[in-house]
Design a protein around this motif. Sequence first.
Motif, short mmCIF file in Angstrom:
data_model
loop_
_atom_site.label_atom_id
_atom_site.label_comp_id
_atom_site.label_asym_id
_atom_site.label_seq_id
_atom_site.Cartn_x
_atom_site.Cartn_y
_atom_site.Cartn_z
N GLY A 39 0.79 -1.22 0.00
CA GLY A 39 0.00 0.00 0.00
C GLY A 39 0.82 1.27 0.00
O GLY A 39 0.27 2.37 0.01
N ASN A 69 -2.68 -0.52 5.54
CA ASN A 69 -3.91 -1.14 5.03
C ASN A 69 -5.10 -0.20 5.05
O ASN A 69 -6.03 -0.35 4.25
CB ASN A 69 -4.24 -2.40 5.83
N TRP A 73 -5.87 -0.53 0.32
CA TRP A 73 -5.43 -1.86 -0.14
C TRP A 73 -5.00 -2.68 1.05
O TRP A 73 -4.11 -2.30 1.80
CB TRP A 73 -4.28 -1.75 -1.13
N GLY A 178 -5.59 1.81 -3.34
CA GLY A 178 -4.49 2.42 -2.61
C GLY A 178 -3.51 3.15 -3.49
O GLY A 178 -3.76 3.42 -4.67
#
Length: 241
Positions: A39, A69, A73, A178
């Motif tokens: 990410g 996160n 993503w 992301g």
Amino acid sequence: MKSTLLTFFTIFSIIVFNREKYDSEIDNIVVLELFTSQGCSSCPPADRLLNEVKNDKIIALSYHVDYWNYIGWDDPFSDKKYTERQKLYSNKFNSSTIYTPQLVINGQEHIVGSNKSLLYTKLGYYSKKKNLNVVRLSKITKTAEKIKLNYAVTGNVTQKKIRFILVINERKTSIKKGENINRELLNTNIVINSIENELKDLSGIVTIDIPDVVESSDELTVIALVENDTLDIFGASQIKL
């Protein structure tokens, strides 16, 4: 025909024997621990550099942290315990923050993981230092769920422990959300499980579980590190399955 087969098996035996002997005699291993995330848009260059420098004497570990996160993503390799390990290093280095991509060298210092020139300078320095412990891995067996192996350590092991790490050699991932959206990322030496034992004996047997994230096509490597409570690394070994 018999002569040809005998020659083949003789050569094969020599190759296997030499590989095991070589693995057991390496005493200037350098261990690189990269804290990264799928990410993080700054991480792919560090991921590529880690893959570039790894070899028999440079052991690479890619820890996918979980604090990226939230951005959209969910990194399939991320784990809170890898973030916690990074926080231990942060405390050790008297740093008030953690970041990616962070690269820790032999548990002793850290640099930005994408700084190629500095990394090569550090590798030149650490590759000349002899390890205080040598680790040998042998008699490895693998099932669908577990890996079992023998280990032996030479050198002083007072107040030290041994950590066994299972990694996926490489995996490509198509990122859907992301900072890296619509990119295909190649990650290597992805840490997926680790266990540690106190080094009360110089040898022993250990079993490592294979987590569900492993796919049938994945190639795996087992890595063993000798370290102390402050995460200084004194020796290591790796063996591909």
